[in-house]
Design a protein around this motif. Structure first.
Motif, PDB file in Angstrom:
ATOM      1  N   THR A  39       0.831  -1.200   0.000  1.00 56.06           N
ATOM      2  CA  THR A  39       0.000   0.000   0.000  1.00 56.06           C
ATOM      3  C   THR A  39       0.863   1.247   0.000  1.00 56.06           C
ATOM      4  O   THR A  39       1.932   1.270   0.601  1.00 56.06           O
ATOM      5  N   VAL A  41       0.165   5.516   0.556  1.00 54.58           N
ATOM      6  CA  VAL A  41      -0.818   6.535   0.906  1.00 54.58           C
ATOM      7  C   VAL A  41      -0.139   7.895   0.911  1.00 54.58           C
ATOM      8  O   VAL A  41       0.928   8.059   1.500  1.00 54.58           O
ATOM      9  N   VAL A  48      -4.688   6.774  -2.331  1.00 51.31           N
ATOM     10  CA  VAL A  48      -4.249   5.438  -1.914  1.00 51.31           C
ATOM     11  C   VAL A  48      -3.997   4.599  -3.158  1.00 51.31           C
ATOM     12  O   VAL A  48      -4.792   4.604  -4.092  1.00 51.31           O
ATOM     13  N   LYS A  49      -2.872   3.881  -3.159  1.00 52.68           N
ATOM     14  CA  LYS A  49      -2.557   2.954  -4.247  1.00 52.68           C
ATOM     15  C   LYS A  49      -2.316   1.576  -3.630  1.00 52.68           C
ATOM     16  O   LYS A  49      -1.541   1.439  -2.693  1.00 52.68           O
ATOM     17  N   LEU A  50      -3.004   0.578  -4.161  1.00 53.01           N
ATOM     18  CA  LEU A  50      -2.836  -0.798  -3.713  1.00 53.01           C
ATOM     19  C   LEU A  50      -2.145  -1.580  -4.823  1.00 53.01           C
ATOM     20  O   LEU A  50      -2.507  -1.460  -5.991  1.00 53.01           O
TER      21      LEU A  50
END
Length: 71
Positions: A39, A41, A48-50
């Protein structure tokens, strides 16, 4: 061998000010470490990037996935 911290900081600080983003990263692992998600943030914008790590929670794969997400 990784570059010294001062060299990395110099690269980051040489960017234009409008490109400065402070990302916070974490690793979420599944049961028995068979799956993993990295993750990223940005607390200022709450972006947010997953990143799913297909090969499991290896540090090399996490580094590559998070680097690709930021660039």
């Amino acid at each position: 061998m990784r570059p010294p911290c001062s060299s990395i900081a110099g690269q980051l600080l040489s960017r234009p000010e409008h490109l400065w983003v402070i990302w916070e990263g974490n690793l979420i692992t599944g049961r028995v470490n068979q799956s993993a998600i990295g993750t990223l943030v940005d607390p200022a914008s709450r972006n947010v990037k997953l990143n799913y790590l297909a090969g499991g929670p290896s540090s090399q794969e996490l580094k590559e996935a998070l680097t690709a997400a930021v660039l």
